[in-house]
Design a protein around this motif. Sequence first.
Motif, PDB file in Angstrom:
ATOM      1  N   ALA A  43       0.836  -1.207   0.000  1.00 20.32           N
ATOM      2  CA  ALA A  43       0.000   0.000   0.000  1.00 20.32           C
ATOM      3  C   ALA A  43       0.866   1.250   0.000  1.00 20.32           C
ATOM      4  O   ALA A  43       0.588   2.218  -0.710  1.00 20.32           O
ATOM      5  CB  ALA A  43      -0.946   0.003   1.203  1.00 20.32           C
ATOM      6  N   THR A  44       1.941   1.227   0.773  1.00 19.52           N
ATOM      7  CA  THR A  44       2.856   2.371   0.822  1.00 19.52           C
ATOM      8  C   THR A  44       3.506   2.596  -0.543  1.00 19.52           C
ATOM      9  O   THR A  44       3.594   3.733  -1.014  1.00 19.52           O
ATOM     10  CB  THR A  44       3.930   2.153   1.899  1.00 19.52           C
ATOM     11  OG1 THR A  44       3.284   2.053   3.168  1.00 19.52           O
ATOM     12  CG2 THR A  44       4.928   3.294   1.932  1.00 19.52           C
ATOM     13  N   ALA A  45       3.929   1.519  -1.174  1.00 17.34           N
ATOM     14  CA  ALA A  45       4.576   1.634  -2.491  1.00 17.34           C
ATOM     15  C   ALA A  45       3.594   2.162  -3.534  1.00 17.34           C
ATOM     16  O   ALA A  45       3.948   3.028  -4.350  1.00 17.34           O
ATOM     17  CB  ALA A  45       5.135   0.290  -2.919  1.00 17.34           C
ATOM     18  N   TYR A  46       2.363   1.666  -3.515  1.00 15.16           N
ATOM     19  CA  TYR A  46       1.358   2.114  -4.484  1.00 15.16           C
ATOM     20  C   TYR A  46       0.988   3.568  -4.227  1.00 15.16           C
ATOM     21  O   TYR A  46       0.836   4.360  -5.161  1.00 15.16           O
ATOM     22  CB  TYR A  46       0.138   1.204  -4.419  1.00 15.16           C
ATOM     23  CG  TYR A  46      -0.862   1.386  -5.544  1.00 15.16           C
ATOM     24  CD1 TYR A  46      -0.475   1.784  -6.811  1.00 15.16           C
ATOM     25  CD2 TYR A  46      -2.207   1.123  -5.339  1.00 15.16           C
ATOM     26  CE1 TYR A  46      -1.391   1.936  -7.833  1.00 15.16           C
ATOM     27  CE2 TYR A  46      -3.135   1.260  -6.359  1.00 15.16           C
ATOM     28  CZ  TYR A  46      -2.726   1.673  -7.596  1.00 15.16           C
ATOM     29  OH  TYR A  46      -3.649   1.823  -8.599  1.00 15.16           O
ATOM     30  N   ARG A  47       0.870   3.941  -2.956  1.00 18.00           N
ATOM     31  CA  ARG A  47       0.546   5.331  -2.604  1.00 18.00           C
ATOM     32  C   ARG A  47       1.635   6.265  -3.126  1.00 18.00           C
ATOM     33  O   ARG A  47       1.344   7.306  -3.710  1.00 18.00           O
ATOM     34  CB  ARG A  47       0.415   5.469  -1.086  1.00 18.00           C
ATOM     35  CG  ARG A  47       0.126   6.872  -0.612  1.00 18.00           C
ATOM     36  CD  ARG A  47      -0.003   6.885   0.923  1.00 18.00           C
ATOM     37  NE  ARG A  47      -0.197   8.219   1.409  1.00 18.00           N
ATOM     38  CZ  ARG A  47       0.785   9.020   1.806  1.00 18.00           C
ATOM     39  NH1 ARG A  47       2.042   8.612   1.770  1.00 18.00           N
ATOM     40  NH2 ARG A  47       0.535  10.234   2.243  1.00 18.00           N
ATOM     41  N   GLN A  48       2.893   5.880  -2.924  1.00 17.90           N
ATOM     42  CA  GLN A  48       4.001   6.702  -3.405  1.00 17.90           C
ATOM     43  C   GLN A  48       3.970   6.829  -4.923  1.00 17.90           C
ATOM     44  O   GLN A  48       4.162   7.918  -5.478  1.00 17.90           O
ATOM     45  CB  GLN A  48       5.332   6.111  -2.953  1.00 17.90           C
ATOM     46  CG  GLN A  48       6.512   6.991  -3.309  1.00 17.90           C
ATOM     47  CD  GLN A  48       7.811   6.479  -2.706  1.00 17.90           C
ATOM     48  OE1 GLN A  48       7.871   5.406  -2.127  1.00 17.90           O
ATOM     49  NE2 GLN A  48       8.857   7.263  -2.841  1.00 17.90           N
ATOM     50  N   ALA A  49       3.692   5.726  -5.621  1.00 16.23           N
ATOM     51  CA  ALA A  49       3.614   5.766  -7.088  1.00 16.23           C
ATOM     52  C   ALA A  49       2.466   6.658  -7.552  1.00 16.23           C
ATOM     53  O   ALA A  49       2.623   7.428  -8.510  1.00 16.23           O
ATOM     54  CB  ALA A  49       3.446   4.354  -7.634  1.00 16.23           C
ATOM     55  N   LEU A  50       1.326   6.570  -6.874  1.00 16.87           N
ATOM     56  CA  LEU A  50       0.190   7.418  -7.251  1.00 16.87           C
ATOM     57  C   LEU A  50       0.506   8.893  -7.017  1.00 16.87           C
ATOM     58  O   LEU A  50       0.149   9.748  -7.845  1.00 16.87           O
ATOM     59  CB  LEU A  50      -1.059   7.022  -6.459  1.00 16.87           C
ATOM     60  CG  LEU A  50      -1.718   5.717  -6.836  1.00 16.87           C
ATOM     61  CD1 LEU A  50      -2.902   5.431  -5.906  1.00 16.87           C
ATOM     62  CD2 LEU A  50      -2.177   5.725  -8.287  1.00 16.87           C
ATOM     63  N   LEU A  51       1.149   9.201  -5.903  1.00 13.96           N
ATOM     64  CA  LEU A  51       1.520  10.595  -5.633  1.00 13.96           C
ATOM     65  C   LEU A  51       2.465  11.134  -6.708  1.00 13.96           C
ATOM     66  O   LEU A  51       2.308  12.263  -7.173  1.00 13.96           O
ATOM     67  CB  LEU A  51       2.157  10.713  -4.247  1.00 13.96           C
ATOM     68  CG  LEU A  51       1.198  10.605  -3.068  1.00 13.96           C
ATOM     69  CD1 LEU A  51       1.968  10.350  -1.775  1.00 13.96           C
ATOM     70  CD2 LEU A  51       0.339  11.854  -2.956  1.00 13.96           C
ATOM     71  N   GLU A  52       3.430  10.316  -7.109  1.00 18.21           N
ATOM     72  CA  GLU A  52       4.363  10.733  -8.159  1.00 18.21           C
ATOM     73  C   GLU A  52       3.635  10.929  -9.494  1.00 18.21           C
ATOM     74  O   GLU A  52       3.876  11.909 -10.209  1.00 18.21           O
ATOM     75  CB  GLU A  52       5.490   9.707  -8.315  1.00 18.21           C
ATOM     76  CG  GLU A  52       6.458   9.689  -7.163  1.00 18.21           C
ATOM     77  CD  GLU A  52       7.363  10.912  -7.110  1.00 18.21           C
ATOM     78  OE1 GLU A  52       7.501  11.614  -8.126  1.00 18.21           O
ATOM     79  OE2 GLU A  52       7.929  11.163  -6.029  1.00 18.21           O
ATOM     80  N   ASP A  53       2.736   9.993  -9.833  1.00 17.44           N
ATOM     81  CA  ASP A  53       1.964  10.113 -11.075  1.00 17.44           C
ATOM     82  C   ASP A  53       1.082  11.359 -11.060  1.00 17.44           C
ATOM     83  O   ASP A  53       0.988  12.087 -12.049  1.00 17.44           O
ATOM     84  CB  ASP A  53       1.091   8.880 -11.304  1.00 17.44           C
ATOM     85  CG  ASP A  53       1.889   7.653 -11.680  1.00 17.44           C
ATOM     86  OD1 ASP A  53       3.093   7.775 -11.982  1.00 17.44           O
ATOM     87  OD2 ASP A  53       1.294   6.555 -11.666  1.00 17.44           O
ATOM     88  N   LEU A  54       0.431  11.596  -9.933  1.00 21.60           N
ATOM     89  CA  LEU A  54      -0.436  12.762  -9.814  1.00 21.60           C
ATOM     90  C   LEU A  54       0.378  14.052  -9.892  1.00 21.60           C
ATOM     91  O   LEU A  54      -0.045  15.015 -10.532  1.00 21.60           O
ATOM     92  CB  LEU A  54      -1.237  12.693  -8.516  1.00 21.60           C
ATOM     93  CG  LEU A  54      -2.315  13.741  -8.324  1.00 21.60           C
ATOM     94  CD1 LEU A  54      -3.302  13.760  -9.486  1.00 21.60           C
ATOM     95  CD2 LEU A  54      -3.045  13.509  -7.014  1.00 21.60           C
ATOM     96  N   ALA A  55       1.552  14.054  -9.296  1.00 24.08           N
ATOM     97  CA  ALA A  55       2.430  15.224  -9.375  1.00 24.08           C
ATOM     98  C   ALA A  55       2.823  15.505 -10.818  1.00 24.08           C
ATOM     99  O   ALA A  55       2.849  16.663 -11.253  1.00 24.08           O
ATOM    100  CB  ALA A  55       3.671  15.005  -8.511  1.00 24.08           C
ATOM    101  N   THR A  56       3.102  14.455 -11.565  1.00 21.52           N
ATOM    102  CA  THR A  56       3.456  14.616 -12.979  1.00 21.52           C
ATOM    103  C   THR A  56       2.284  15.196 -13.762  1.00 21.52           C
ATOM    104  O   THR A  56       2.461  16.096 -14.591  1.00 21.52           O
ATOM    105  CB  THR A  56       3.886  13.265 -13.573  1.00 21.52           C
ATOM    106  OG1 THR A  56       5.038  12.809 -12.849  1.00 21.52           O
ATOM    107  CG2 THR A  56       4.230  13.378 -15.045  1.00 21.52           C
ATOM    108  N   LEU A  57       1.085  14.705 -13.491  1.00 17.89           N
ATOM    109  CA  LEU A  57      -0.104  15.232 -14.178  1.00 17.89           C
ATOM    110  C   LEU A  57      -0.345  16.694 -13.830  1.00 17.89           C
ATOM    111  O   LEU A  57      -0.697  17.492 -14.696  1.00 17.89           O
ATOM    112  CB  LEU A  57      -1.337  14.402 -13.816  1.00 17.89           C
ATOM    113  CG  LEU A  57      -1.402  13.009 -14.406  1.00 17.89           C
ATOM    114  CD1 LEU A  57      -2.581  12.239 -13.812  1.00 17.89           C
ATOM    115  CD2 LEU A  57      -1.512  13.066 -15.913  1.00 17.89           C
ATOM    116  N   GLU A  58      -0.176  17.035 -12.553  1.00 14.52           N
ATOM    117  CA  GLU A  58      -0.392  18.420 -12.116  1.00 14.52           C
ATOM    118  C   GLU A  58       0.628  19.360 -12.754  1.00 14.52           C
ATOM    119  O   GLU A  58       0.331  20.519 -13.013  1.00 14.52           O
ATOM    120  CB  GLU A  58      -0.319  18.527 -10.592  1.00 14.52           C
ATOM    121  CG  GLU A  58      -1.426  17.813  -9.858  1.00 14.52           C
ATOM    122  CD  GLU A  58      -2.770  18.502  -9.916  1.00 14.52           C
ATOM    123  OE1 GLU A  58      -2.907  19.553 -10.584  1.00 14.52           O
ATOM    124  OE2 GLU A  58      -3.708  17.985  -9.301  1.00 14.52           O
TER     125      GLU A  58
END
Length: 80
Positions: A43-58
């Motif tokens: 869950a921690t790894a997926y959360r970190q990946a989602l945050l990075e992906d969302l940051a890229t989109l933003e």
Amino acid sequence: MVATPGAVATATNPVDRAADFVELGLWYEAIASLSEPPVTAPATAYRQALLEDLATLEAANPEDGKTQFSQALRSIAAQN
């Protein structure tokens, strides 16, 4: 009538539930669901990946004024 996030993500595993949210475009609900205790390593790894992906989109459109959100999301991802 609008469905609540809990009604649309029916998986019991936090990572699978987060994936359901992502498929629906509910990124912040996905991240929140991965932050609920007990937090597992996947869950921690997926959360970190989602945050990075969302940051890229933003950050994709620097003229929309959301670049500060991108930097904040990257900072949060780095804290994991």
